[in-house]
Design an enzyme around this catalytic site. Structure first.
Site, PDB file in Angstrom:
ATOM      1  N   THR A  13       0.817  -1.209   0.000  1.00 42.04           N
ATOM      2  CA  THR A  13       0.000   0.000   0.000  1.00 42.04           C
ATOM      3  C   THR A  13       0.855   1.267   0.000  1.00 42.04           C
ATOM      4  O   THR A  13       0.646   2.175  -0.812  1.00 42.04           O
ATOM      5  CB  THR A  13      -0.924   0.004   1.231  1.00 42.04           C
ATOM      6  OG1 THR A  13      -1.778  -1.144   1.174  1.00 42.04           O
ATOM      7  CG2 THR A  13      -1.767   1.258   1.275  1.00 42.04           C
ATOM      8  N   VAL A  14       1.855   1.322   0.886  1.00 44.80           N
ATOM      9  CA  VAL A  14       2.670   2.535   1.003  1.00 44.80           C
ATOM     10  C   VAL A  14       3.624   2.670  -0.172  1.00 44.80           C
ATOM     11  O   VAL A  14       3.775   3.751  -0.746  1.00 44.80           O
ATOM     12  CB  VAL A  14       3.432   2.535   2.342  1.00 44.80           C
ATOM     13  CG1 VAL A  14       4.376   3.732   2.417  1.00 44.80           C
ATOM     14  CG2 VAL A  14       2.453   2.580   3.512  1.00 44.80           C
ATOM     15  N   VAL A  46       6.103   7.844  12.075  1.00 38.95           N
ATOM     16  CA  VAL A  46       5.202   8.304  13.137  1.00 38.95           C
ATOM     17  C   VAL A  46       4.228   9.328  12.563  1.00 38.95           C
ATOM     18  O   VAL A  46       4.641  10.327  11.990  1.00 38.95           O
ATOM     19  CB  VAL A  46       5.973   8.955  14.307  1.00 38.95           C
ATOM     20  CG1 VAL A  46       5.013   9.319  15.433  1.00 38.95           C
ATOM     21  CG2 VAL A  46       7.077   8.053  14.813  1.00 38.95           C
ATOM     22  N   GLY A  79       1.987   9.140  10.052  1.00 37.74           N
ATOM     23  CA  GLY A  79       1.564   9.134   8.658  1.00 37.74           C
ATOM     24  C   GLY A  79       1.881  10.441   7.971  1.00 37.74           C
ATOM     25  O   GLY A  79       3.039  10.858   7.878  1.00 37.74           O
ATOM     26  N   GLY A 110     -10.775  -2.027   6.299  1.00 39.52           N
ATOM     27  CA  GLY A 110      -9.340  -2.004   6.055  1.00 39.52           C
ATOM     28  C   GLY A 110      -8.558  -1.158   7.029  1.00 39.52           C
ATOM     29  O   GLY A 110      -7.350  -0.955   6.871  1.00 39.52           O
ATOM     30  N   GLU A 143      -6.067  -4.753  10.873  1.00 40.01           N
ATOM     31  CA  GLU A 143      -5.579  -5.992  10.277  1.00 40.01           C
ATOM     32  C   GLU A 143      -6.424  -7.169  10.752  1.00 40.01           C
ATOM     33  O   GLU A 143      -7.160  -7.086  11.738  1.00 40.01           O
ATOM     34  CB  GLU A 143      -4.111  -6.225  10.683  1.00 40.01           C
ATOM     35  CG  GLU A 143      -3.165  -5.117  10.263  1.00 40.01           C
ATOM     36  CD  GLU A 143      -2.929  -5.075   8.776  1.00 40.01           C
ATOM     37  OE1 GLU A 143      -3.181  -6.112   8.100  1.00 40.01           O
ATOM     38  OE2 GLU A 143      -2.498  -4.017   8.277  1.00 40.01           O
ATOM     39  N   ASP A 166       1.956  -0.855  18.343  1.00 40.39           N
ATOM     40  CA  ASP A 166       2.221   0.145  17.308  1.00 40.39           C
ATOM     41  C   ASP A 166       2.534   1.502  17.936  1.00 40.39           C
ATOM     42  O   ASP A 166       3.500   2.170  17.554  1.00 40.39           O
ATOM     43  CB  ASP A 166       1.010   0.248  16.382  1.00 40.39           C
ATOM     44  CG  ASP A 166       1.166   1.321  15.324  1.00 40.39           C
ATOM     45  OD1 ASP A 166       1.872   1.081  14.334  1.00 40.39           O
ATOM     46  OD2 ASP A 166       0.574   2.412  15.491  1.00 40.39           O
ATOM     47  N   LYS A 188       6.082   3.957  18.043  1.00 35.13           N
ATOM     48  CA  LYS A 188       6.058   5.375  17.689  1.00 35.13           C
ATOM     49  C   LYS A 188       6.467   6.257  18.869  1.00 35.13           C
ATOM     50  O   LYS A 188       7.074   7.321  18.683  1.00 35.13           O
ATOM     51  CB  LYS A 188       4.663   5.751  17.192  1.00 35.13           C
ATOM     52  CG  LYS A 188       4.297   5.056  15.879  1.00 35.13           C
ATOM     53  CD  LYS A 188       2.841   5.253  15.516  1.00 35.13           C
ATOM     54  CE  LYS A 188       2.500   4.547  14.203  1.00 35.13           C
ATOM     55  NZ  LYS A 188       1.069   4.658  13.858  1.00 35.13           N
TER      56      LYS A 188
END
Length: 376
Positions: free
Chosen positions: A10-11, A115, A117, A170, A173, A184, A188
């Site tokens: 995706t990224v 961190v 986005g 989406g 996960e 997560d 960060k």
């Protein structure tokens, strides 16, 4: 500048799209992809092909995970190639190692996209640090958990129902553990503390998530004028620092309480600039891709070249981060005051002590939920 992208999920696709459509002077000439997915002439399944290409000046890593990402990034830095990464797990685990390799070879190390986005958090912290001491930071750093809590609050729905919807959309996960257990945000927070305080942050920080949050918990806190947000937090004072990840019962009229959906809100406080807040999309192909491409452009133009020096003699001191804590549990806890139906208040705990108390309560009642009450 010719660059390589490691990982075309995706990224990675977002980075390629933004550069192709919006950026002059930068060209994606190599893409590392799995052997059964080589659908583009730029793709290779061998990282050695990329290292052997003398025209590649910068490597963008968006594979995720710790290995082989760590090996690939170290090889790039040691070869003098600049690195841009969105991989918070590998940066949190090996930030000091990458920083040392960057200094040794003169290659740039850019971690903005790891961190927040698309939120310009890391670069802003670096800019503040040129003048100020950062005394504290906190933030909603995970869009998945914020979406879950926000939807539970607005819809009056239970955790499992909203989680299933987040997975369908989406946002979460299939295995949501990294999000809902705070892993997560922990990664960060480690990165944020390292940059904010100029220190190789302690990795064994106290961390709690929202796995056991219920609709009744949100109703309980609402009765006290509060709602729950999962925050990463850090403080620094007098040559010491502390950091933690935990649900926090923020005031219902605070900006944090109003953050909707999968958005992020990150806050820092510094000695002369005071409090600054940064809001935006914390994940997704194009917001994260945007942050990566901003780093690529900074590197290509020479406008910004971060140097991370983690030799500052700052001591990790968990006593700096203290709060009162509410636990909804059937476990018997000493020195606790009533807070509401099935909930108690325990005063003046460190985040470390609160995590230990939570573990004790969970052993007796696996449904226990805990949240910090911030100091007024």
């Amino acid at each position: 500048m010719k660059i390589a992208i490691l990982g075309y999920g995706t990224v990675g696709r977002g980075v390629d799209q933004i550069i192709a459509e919006r950026v002059d002077g930068v060209e994606v000439t190599r893409i590392l992809e799995l052997p059964d997915r080589l659908s583009d002439p730029r793709m290779t399944a061998s990282y050695d092909d990329i290292l052997a290409d003398g025209e590649i000046e910068l490597v963008v890593e968006c594979m995720g995970g710790v290995e082989p990402a760590r090996t690939y990034l170290m090889a790039a830095l040691e070869s003098g190639r600049h690195v841009v990464t969105s991989n918070k797990a590998v940066v949190a685990a090996h930030f000091a190692e990458f920083a040392a390799a960057s200094v040794a070879s003169g290659a740039g190390l850019f971690v903005e996209a790891a961190v927040g986005g698309g939120v310009p958090w890391i670069a802003s912290v670096e800019k503040v640090r040129r003048i100020d001491e950062v005394t504290s930071f906190s933030g909603i750093m995970n869009g998945t958990t914020n979406y879950i809590v926000d939807a539970m609050r607005r819809q009056g729905a239970e955790f499992d129902v909203v989680l299933a919807e987040a997975q369908r959309l989406g946002y979460a996960e299939r295995d949501p553990s990294a999000d809902i257990d705070g892993i997560d945000v922990l990664n960060k927070t480690i990165i944020s503390a390292s940059v904010a305080f100029d220190v190789a942050c302690e990795k064994n920080l106290p961390a709690s998530g929202i796995r056991t949050l219920t609709k009744a918990d949100l109703e309980l806190f609402a009765a006290h004028g509060r709602t729950v947000k999962l925050l990463g937090r850090g403080v620094s004072s007098d040559g010491r620092y502390a950091a933690a990840v935990e649900p926090v019962a923020v005031a219902a009229d605070s900006l944090e309480a109003s953050v909707p959906g999968n958005f992020n809100l990150l806050t820092l406080d510094a000695s002369t600039v005071g409090e600054l807040k940064f809001y935006g999309q914390g994940a997704g192909s194009l917001p994260t891709g945007n942050a990566i491409v901003q780093d690529v452009l900074d590197c290509a133009s020479g406008v910004r070249r971060p140097v991370y020096d983690f030799t500052r003699p700052l001591a990790y001191d968990p006593t700096l981060l203290r709060a009162d804590y509410v636990l909804r549990t059937t476990a018997e806890l000493g020195d606790a005051e009533p807070y509401g139906p099935g909930a108690v208040l325990v005063r003046d705990l460190t985040a470390e002590g609160a995590r230990a108390l939570l573990d004790e309560a969970l052993a007796a009642d696996p449904t226990t939920f805990m949240a910090a009450l911030p100091v007024a």
